[in-house]
Design an enzyme around this catalytic site. Structure first.
Site, mmCIF file in Angstrom:
data_model
loop_
_atom_site.group_PDB
_atom_site.id
_atom_site.type_symbol
_atom_site.label_atom_id
_atom_site.label_comp_id
_atom_site.label_asym_id
_atom_site.label_seq_id
_atom_site.Cartn_x
_atom_site.Cartn_y
_atom_site.Cartn_z
ATOM 1 N N ALA A 68 0.880 -1.414 -0.191
ATOM 2 C CA ALA A 68 -0.428 -0.443 0.195
ATOM 3 C C ALA A 68 1.166 1.016 0.076
ATOM 4 O O ALA A 68 2.124 1.327 0.931
ATOM 5 C CB ALA A 68 -0.814 0.174 1.266
ATOM 6 N N GLY A 107 0.750 -5.314 0.213
ATOM 7 C CA GLY A 107 -1.024 -4.983 -0.064
ATOM 8 C C GLY A 107 -0.765 -5.748 -1.373
ATOM 9 O O GLY A 107 -1.275 -6.287 -2.478
ATOM 10 N N GLU A 110 -1.329 -9.347 -1.228
ATOM 11 C CA GLU A 110 -2.434 -9.520 -0.973
ATOM 12 C C GLU A 110 -3.087 -9.982 -2.271
ATOM 13 O O GLU A 110 -4.095 -10.111 -2.671
ATOM 14 C CB GLU A 110 -3.439 -8.727 0.154
ATOM 15 C CG GLU A 110 -2.519 -8.619 1.427
ATOM 16 C CD GLU A 110 -3.159 -7.133 2.429
ATOM 17 O OE1 GLU A 110 -1.818 -5.873 2.653
ATOM 18 O OE2 GLU A 110 -3.662 -7.613 3.862
ATOM 19 N N GLU A 130 3.713 -5.224 7.214
ATOM 20 C CA GLU A 130 3.523 -5.122 7.850
ATOM 21 C C GLU A 130 3.643 -4.401 9.563
ATOM 22 O O GLU A 130 3.862 -3.218 9.727
ATOM 23 C CB GLU A 130 1.844 -5.248 7.909
ATOM 24 C CG GLU A 130 1.261 -4.507 6.629
ATOM 25 C CD GLU A 130 1.674 -5.960 5.389
ATOM 26 O OE1 GLU A 130 2.687 -6.870 5.831
ATOM 27 O OE2 GLU A 130 0.443 -5.445 4.585
HETATM 28 N N1 3HC Z 1 5.273 4.210 -0.327
HETATM 29 C C1 3HC Z 1 4.786 4.774 -0.710
HETATM 30 N N2 3HC Z 1 5.764 4.800 -0.926
HETATM 31 C C2 3HC Z 1 6.865 3.553 -0.822
HETATM 32 C C3 3HC Z 1 6.886 2.162 -0.189
HETATM 33 C C4 3HC Z 1 5.338 1.620 -0.453
HETATM 34 N N3 3HC Z 1 4.855 1.138 0.157
HETATM 35 N N4 3HC Z 1 7.829 2.145 -0.408
HETATM 36 C C5 3HC Z 1 8.630 1.993 -0.766
HETATM 37 N N5 3HC Z 1 8.558 3.495 -1.562
HETATM 38 C C6 3HC Z 1 9.644 4.852 -1.441
HETATM 39 C C7 3HC Z 1 10.859 4.841 -0.765
HETATM 40 O O1 3HC Z 1 10.289 5.772 0.218
HETATM 41 C C8 3HC Z 1 11.267 5.021 -1.531
HETATM 42 O O2 3HC Z 1 11.532 6.944 -1.527
HETATM 43 P P1 3HC Z 1 12.510 7.619 -2.165
HETATM 44 O O3 3HC Z 1 13.211 6.858 -3.415
HETATM 45 O O4 3HC Z 1 11.093 9.534 -2.091
HETATM 46 O O5 3HC Z 1 13.281 7.739 -0.698
HETATM 47 C C9 3HC Z 1 11.601 4.587 -2.396
HETATM 48 O O6 3HC Z 1 10.160 3.936 -2.851
HETATM 49 C C10 3HC Z 1 12.519 3.021 -2.951
HETATM 50 O O7 3HC Z 1 12.374 2.690 -1.251
HETATM 51 P P2 3HC Z 1 13.741 2.010 -1.657
HETATM 52 O O8 3HC Z 1 15.128 2.839 -1.563
HETATM 53 O O9 3HC Z 1 13.286 1.205 -0.307
HETATM 54 O O10 3HC Z 1 13.376 1.118 -2.739
HETATM 55 P P3 3HC Z 1 14.542 -0.472 -2.034
HETATM 56 O O11 3HC Z 1 14.783 -0.679 -4.097
HETATM 57 O O12 3HC Z 1 15.780 -0.712 -1.734
HETATM 58 O O13 3HC Z 1 13.557 -1.200 -1.814
HETATM 59 C C11 3HC Z 1 10.719 -2.158 -1.520
HETATM 60 C C12 3HC Z 1 12.569 -0.891 -1.898
HETATM 61 C C13 3HC Z 1 11.344 -3.653 -1.214
HETATM 62 C C14 3HC Z 1 9.817 -2.252 -1.750
HETATM 63 C C15 3HC Z 1 11.029 -1.080 0.280
HETATM 64 O O14 3HC Z 1 11.162 -0.651 -0.814
HETATM 65 C C16 3HC Z 1 10.145 -1.544 1.283
HETATM 66 O O15 3HC Z 1 10.393 -2.744 1.843
HETATM 67 N N6 3HC Z 1 9.307 -1.147 0.830
HETATM 68 C C17 3HC Z 1 8.172 -1.000 2.005
HETATM 69 C C18 3HC Z 1 7.088 -2.138 2.149
HETATM 70 C C19 3HC Z 1 6.052 -1.991 2.586
HETATM 71 O O16 3HC Z 1 6.152 -2.406 4.572
HETATM 72 N N7 3HC Z 1 5.529 -2.431 2.383
HETATM 73 C C20 3HC Z 1 4.344 -2.815 2.740
HETATM 74 C C21 3HC Z 1 3.298 -1.266 3.326
HETATM 75 S S1 3HC Z 1 1.956 -1.452 3.985
HETATM 76 C C22 3HC Z 1 0.300 -2.073 3.471
HETATM 77 O O17 3HC Z 1 0.591 -2.858 2.579
HETATM 78 C C23 3HC Z 1 -0.219 -2.275 3.891
HETATM 79 C C24 3HC Z 1 -1.837 -3.013 3.264
HETATM 80 O O18 3HC Z 1 -1.981 -4.363 3.736
HETATM 81 C C25 3HC Z 1 -2.623 -2.921 3.313
#
Ligand code: 3HC
Length: 655
Positions: A68, A107, A110, A130
């Site tokens: 998400a 997400g 999911e 998450e």
């Molecule tokens: N939402 C918004 N921005 C995100 C994001 C997300 N889920 N994931 C990454 N970004 C952004 C980062 O802030 C970063 O932004 P910037 O360039 O402005 O600093 C950019 O994307 C690149 O991120 P990384 O530097 O981390 O890039 P990598 O290539 O090293 O890693 C990744 C990519 C593995 C996808 C890593 O970013 C990551 O682990 N992201 C978070 C994953 C996460 O926690 N997902 C769960 C979200 S909550 C959810 O999904 C709720 C659902 O259940 C409803």
């Protein structure tokens, strides 16, 4: 080429009756409002278009969907929500197949669980991170994952936030097939094959039975690892609910919990940490500066710190040249490094082939001239200014003119070390934390004369080592030790004013620190800090408040756990309050005419937080730290500050 556009971020192309829907929302294809709306539009089209018999869903670039959009959290929700999109995919009349081309997280995972079949590229990673953001999955994973993997595996995966590779996802039943190339082609083919067949809808499956003891053990293990954080505990509860409640009820409870946690202090703190980590290591004004090429890292000194750095460098794929003064010391250094690698094999973090490959990239020698081959040399020798400056002067004559010299000093002035060399512009600080192959934090010290590309290279190398680099200017003790000193000073003031060590430690542990300050002191040993205080005694401001309780403990031989006594006493190894220490503290108070008063836990943590954040403000004002978030990361990753509190700057701001 895509020939259909459903929104700015969603496009489609029909291949042989299969609508391939591509999510293209850089950087990580997060499911923003535009993505969700575009997916709904694609489903609308697939529903009515008779030429579309099935759909395949994939991501553009190297990511499927990173989750998400975290940036939308805290803003008013925009429909369609992700659960609405996901429920529609699951119930869709035509087959939907996920072509998992890269990370499918949160997400994103999911979305795939709602599809009727999942094919992953062998390099893809899948998981539900998450809980690291203080929330539970909010779009069905707690209910759908256990239907595929069984409850114990789902508890472990969701409550730990562990990501799995495609192979493990296949064996756990999360994906149905793994391919090495053309995952979209493979998914389209499967989708075509599903036309007219009954579809396997994850939500309609029954959660496989698990033996009661396996289930209880999985839940108990996960709860223990949660260390007081709420999200993993809620995740365990929700996954267990999947086995007993109808899908709709489980989904509703999951959503309610997700929304409640999303608005919690814990989640706000962990989001702050997430974005702080992404910002750390970025230096304003240096965005276009290119890093130098680094293939070979020299490490001078292969003791405790140097051998840990060597393992980190080998893990990062570098060739490593370790240097010691004698052949005997070099042999011992090599043994230490291979010992650390053996341990990694024993604990399953590395396989034997990985260890052997690393050892092939390692040389440990007593011949410093071999450092002529190094692109970067990190010194990890005794923390003494004369030793370090002499070493750097010698290195000046050995290494190539474009090679970088990094000092791992903890307390010395790296500008003074740099000034002793012919090329101070190539000197930078890399302050690792011990054990260096385990601890993520590295303070990257931007010295007065460090060239911009030297700093950028140091950051790039630290990242390749898998570390979290935080840039910091030159100051005594850098960011971490400066804040730690302020924190320690305040704690010792409170001792004189009326609190006892175990009261302060209990307050810190209740706040979320793994160990209280005085217990940490006892574990680390009191003698090094004592020696430093004695060295500094002559230059100390006589008017400044000074607490000498720690000095008196040292004078009495109470050097901590090793000595069986320090701030506490350790009968049979168990940390216990020592009446002798209480008596000593009372004596000090009496000598200074201090009337002790009671401190409650909240006041203790508030005072310590304030001491840390005040020092943090000073570091920002001095330009030593660039962002409050950098300070938070240092304290979380180097000093045990609980991440779910967001770090001292964030926590002080919330108060
Ligand atoms: N939402 C918004 N921005 C995100 C994001 C997300 N889920 N994931 C990454 N970004 C952004 C980062 O802030 C970063 O932004 P910037 O360039 O402005 O600093 C950019 O994307 C690149 O991120 P990384 O530097 O981390 O890039 P990598 O290539 O090293 O890693 C990744 C990519 C593995 C996808 C890593 O970013 C990551 O682990 N992201 C978070 C994953 C996460 O926690 N997902 C769960 C979200 S909550 C959810 O999904 C709720 C659902 O259940 C409803």
């Amino acid at each position: 080429m895509p020939d259909l556009r459903f929104s700015d971020t969603i496009s489609g192309s029909v291949r042989n009756g299969v609508l391939v829907v591509t999510i293209d929302n850089p950087p990580v294809n997060a499911t923003s409002a535009d993505v969700r709306a575009g997916l709904m539009a694609a489903l609308d089209r697939a529903e009515v278009d008779a030429t579309v018999q099935a759909i395949a869903l994939t991501g553009a670039g190297n990511t499927f969907v990173g989750g998400a959009d975290i940036k939308e959290f805290g803003k008013p929700p925009v429909e369609p929500t992700l659960p609405q999109v996901i429920e529609r995919i699951e119930a869709f009349r035509k087959a939907a197949v996920a072509a998992i081309n890269g990370a499918a997280l949160g997400g994103g995972c999911e979305l795939t669980l709602a599809c009727h079949h999942r094919i992953a590229l062998s390099s893809a990673k899948i998981g539900l991170p998450e809980v690291k953001l203080g929330i539970v999955p909010g779009a069905g994973a707690t209910q759908r994952l256990p239907r595929l993997t069984g409850t114990p595996a789902a508890i472990e995966l969701i409550s730990s936030a562990r990501l799995v590779g495609a192979g493990e996802a296949r064996s756990l039943g999360i994906v149905d097939a793994v391919v090495d190339a053309d995952v979209v082609g493979a998914a389209a083919e499967v989708a075509k094959g599903l036309v007219g067949k009954p579809l396997r809808r994850t939500g309609a499956l029954t959660v496989p039975d698990a033996p009661a003891d396996t289930l209880e053990k999985a839940a108990a293990d996960a709860a223990r690892k949660a260390k007081g954080q709420r999200a993993p505990l809620e995740a365990i509860r929700l996954v267990r609910l999947a086995a007993t409640a109808p899908l709709a009820e489980g989904l509703a409870e999951e959503r309610r919990t997700f929304l409640e946690l999303r608005d919690s202090d814990e989640a706000a703190a962990l989001r702050h940490v997430f974005f702080a980590e992404r910002a750390a290591g970025k230096v304003d004004g240096l965005e276009t500066v290119k890093a130098r090429k680094v293939d070979v890292i020299g490490i001078v000194g292969t003791g405790l710190m140097g051998s840990g750095i060597a393992v980190a460098a080998l893990n990062g794929g570098y060739r490593v040249i370790g240097v010691e003064q004698t052949q005997d010391a070099a042999d011992k250094g090599r043994e230490r490094i291979s010992g650390l690698l053996d341990k990694a094999v024993q604990t399953g973090r590395l396989d034997a082939a990985g260890r052997d490959g690393r050892l092939q990239r390692l040389t440990v020698t007593s011949d410093a001239s071999e450092l002529a081959a190094a692109d970067l040399v990190i010194e990890a020798v005794f923390d003494d200014l004369v030793v370090k400056t002499e070493l750097f002067q010698r290195l000046d004559n050995i290494v190539r003119p474009d090679a970088i010299l990094a000092t791992n000093t903890s307390y010395l002035d790296p500008n003074a070390i740099a000034a002793a060399t012919a090329h101070p512009e190539r000197v930078v600080g890399l302050h690792f934390f011990s054990p260096a192959h385990i601890m993520r934090l590295v303070e990257v010290v931007n010295c007065a004369k460090s060239a911009p590309d030297v700093l950028v290279t140091a950051l790039a190398v630290a990242k390749k080592l898998g570390k979290l680099p935080v840039v910091c200017g030159v100051t005594e003790g850098f960011i971490g030790n400066r804040i730690f000193s302020a924190y320690r000073r305040e704690a010792e003031f409170m001792l004189e004013d009326g609190a006892l060590p175990h009261e302060i430690d209990a307050a810190l542990e209740a706040y979320g620190f793994p160990m209280g300050l005085f217990a940490v002191y006892d574990m680390a040993g009191l003698e090094i800090a004592w020696a430093k205080r004695k060295r500094q005694a002559a230059t100390r401001d006589p008017a400044a408040r000074y607490v000498d309780i720690a000095d008196r403990l040292c004078e009495a031989g109470r050097f901590g756990q090793k000595a069986g006594k320090g701030w506490y006493v350790y009968p049979n190894g168990k940390r216990s309050v020592d009446p002798d220490v209480t008596a000593l503290i009372e004596q000090v108070r009496a000598e200074k005419d201090i009337e002790p008063r009671h401190f409650n836990a909240d006041e203790i943590t508030a005072r310590l937080l304030k001491a840390m954040s005040d020092e943090g403000e000073a570091l920002l004002a001095e330009g030593v730290a660039a962002r409050p978030g950098d300070i938070d990361l240092v304290m979380i990753n180097g000093y045990g500050f609980p991440s779910h509190r967001g770090g001292p700057m964030f926590a002080a701001g919330r108060r």
